[in-house]
Design a protein around this motif. Structure first.
Motif, PDB file in Angstrom:
ATOM      1  N   LEU A 291     -27.713  45.212  35.010  1.00  0.00           N
ATOM      2  CA  LEU A 291     -27.167  46.334  35.766  1.00  0.00           C
ATOM      3  C   LEU A 291     -26.103  45.950  36.782  1.00  0.00           C
ATOM      4  CD1 LEU A 291     -30.574  48.154  36.234  1.00  0.00           C
ATOM      5  CD2 LEU A 291     -28.776  48.695  34.587  1.00  0.00           C
ATOM      6  N   ARG A 292     -26.019  44.663  37.112  1.00  0.00           N
ATOM      7  CA  ARG A 292     -24.987  44.209  38.040  1.00  0.00           C
ATOM      8  C   ARG A 292     -24.050  43.182  37.416  1.00  0.00           C
ATOM      9  NH1 ARG A 292     -28.218  43.213  43.767  1.00  0.00           N
ATOM     10  NH2 ARG A 292     -28.809  45.388  44.153  1.00  0.00           N
ATOM     11  N   GLY A 293     -24.456  42.608  36.286  1.00  0.00           N
ATOM     12  CA  GLY A 293     -23.665  41.558  35.670  1.00  0.00           C
ATOM     13  C   GLY A 293     -23.920  40.224  36.331  1.00  0.00           C
ATOM     14  N   GLY A 294     -23.204  39.211  35.918  1.00  0.00           N
ATOM     15  CA  GLY A 294     -23.404  37.885  36.496  1.00  0.00           C
ATOM     16  C   GLY A 294     -24.227  36.999  35.595  1.00  0.00           C
ATOM     17  N   ASP A 295     -24.272  35.723  35.963  1.00  0.00           N
ATOM     18  CA  ASP A 295     -24.966  34.730  35.153  1.00  0.00           C
ATOM     19  C   ASP A 295     -26.470  34.784  35.381  1.00  0.00           C
ATOM     20  OD1 ASP A 295     -22.545  33.834  34.176  1.00  0.00           O
ATOM     21  OD2 ASP A 295     -22.306  32.352  35.783  1.00  0.00           O
TER      22      ASP A 295
ATOM     23  N   ILE B 152     -30.490  33.739  32.983  1.00  0.00           N
ATOM     24  CA  ILE B 152     -31.098  33.179  31.774  1.00  0.00           C
ATOM     25  C   ILE B 152     -31.273  34.211  30.667  1.00  0.00           C
ATOM     26  CG2 ILE B 152     -32.335  31.426  33.105  1.00  0.00           C
ATOM     27  CD1 ILE B 152     -34.890  33.104  32.636  1.00  0.00           C
ATOM     28  N   THR B 153     -31.008  35.487  30.957  1.00  0.00           N
ATOM     29  CA  THR B 153     -31.238  36.550  29.984  1.00  0.00           C
ATOM     30  C   THR B 153     -30.096  36.611  28.967  1.00  0.00           C
ATOM     31  OG1 THR B 153     -32.325  37.825  31.721  1.00  0.00           O
ATOM     32  CG2 THR B 153     -31.779  38.987  29.682  1.00  0.00           C
ATOM     33  N   ASP B 154     -30.450  36.750  27.685  1.00  0.00           N
ATOM     34  CA  ASP B 154     -29.456  36.921  26.622  1.00  0.00           C
ATOM     35  C   ASP B 154     -29.126  38.402  26.495  1.00  0.00           C
ATOM     36  OD1 ASP B 154     -29.313  34.115  25.591  1.00  0.00           O
ATOM     37  OD2 ASP B 154     -31.450  34.457  25.284  1.00  0.00           O
ATOM     38  N   THR B 155     -28.217  38.856  27.332  1.00  0.00           N
ATOM     39  CA  THR B 155     -27.886  40.280  27.388  1.00  0.00           C
ATOM     40  C   THR B 155     -26.955  40.721  26.256  1.00  0.00           C
ATOM     41  OG1 THR B 155     -26.025  39.804  28.874  1.00  0.00           O
ATOM     42  CG2 THR B 155     -28.138  40.322  29.905  1.00  0.00           C
TER      43      THR B 155
END
Length: 251
Positions: free
Chosen positions: A145-149, A151-154
């Motif tokens: 919801l905010r973006g950024g790095d 560990i999740t494979d979005t």
């Protein structure tokens, strides 16, 4: 009685719940959460899975995971075993940390996947721990919801639904039913509330620790306060009781 065989997912995607043994709390401090999240990231490369979402909830964990190279049982054994080893060393305890068999449900459609993602990310909101999913530190909410790095494979989810549409979908409360845990996550106490609880329990902010062999009453009170939502760090800071003594009481 023989265990029921775990249903296998044709998509390889599962919603998993990993719960503390005897329903005990798993995450007492930020370091506990940080370690578990680090291990989730580490074993992605070892086991070859995609982590589509995670959410740490006090005495249990929600995962949305897509297995590829290894079975779900092997993946969860790796993660749970590594964290239990670290945790037992930190808190000077022995034995199992997690319930011996995790719960899982098959995610068999894109629509069910997106709905399960919303359910997982809204768990802290439902428990009263935050107002919005992206405000919670120990989940994939910020990454989606905010973006950024992180560990999740979005990427996989975003290949199915555009970010603005996903954000709008997640913002809406839902009565969708998924694999659940019956206990609510513990409510953390403010210092003012914690001081009141400590004073009610001990009658002082500086309780006598006593000798190691004479601490049963002290340990009982510590466990009661921790169950009431006071963190280890907070209790130590407000009373002067060392973290080592507090952690020994929780063994």
């Amino acid at each position: 009685m023989a265990r029921t065989a775990r249903q296998l997912s044709e998509s390889g995607i599962y919603h998993v719940i990993l719960r503390g043994i005897n329903r005990q709390q798993i995450f007492y401090e930020e370091a506990d959460c940080t370690c578990f999240i680090r291990l989730l990231g580490k074993y992605k490369s070892v086991s070859g899975y995609q982590l589509l979402a995670y959410c740490l909830m006090g005495n249990h964990v929600h995962l949305l995971i897509r297995v590829q190279n290894e079975s779900l049982d092997v993946v969860m054994k790796r993660i749970g075993g590594a964290f239990a080893y670290w945790y037992n060393g930190k808190y000077e305890r022995t034995g199992h940390l997690f319930q011996d068999r995790f719960k899982s449900e098959v995610i068999d459609s894109e629509r069910y996947l997106i709905a399960a993602l919303r359910y997982i990310l809204r768990n802290p909101v439902k428990a009263g721990m935050c107002k919005r999913p992206e405000d919670y530190k120990y989940s994939s909410g910020r990454e989606y919801l905010r973006g950024g790095d992180g560990i999740t494979d979005t990427e996989f989810v975003f290949s199915l639904i555009e970010p603005p549409a996903l954000a709008e979908f997640i913002s809406v409360c839902s009565d969708d039913r998924f694999l659940e845990i019956e206990e609510k996550a513990p409510v953390r106490r403010t210092d003012d509330r914690a001081k009141t609880m400590i004073l009610d329990e001990f009658g002082t902010f500086s309780p006598a620790v006593g000798k190691p062999g004479e601490r049963n009453d002290l340990y009982d009170s510590i466990r009661k306060l921790i169950r009431g939502g006071i963190s280890i760090r907070q209790l130590s800071r407000l009373t002067g009781i060392s973290k080592k003594v507090i952690e020994k009481a929780l063994k």
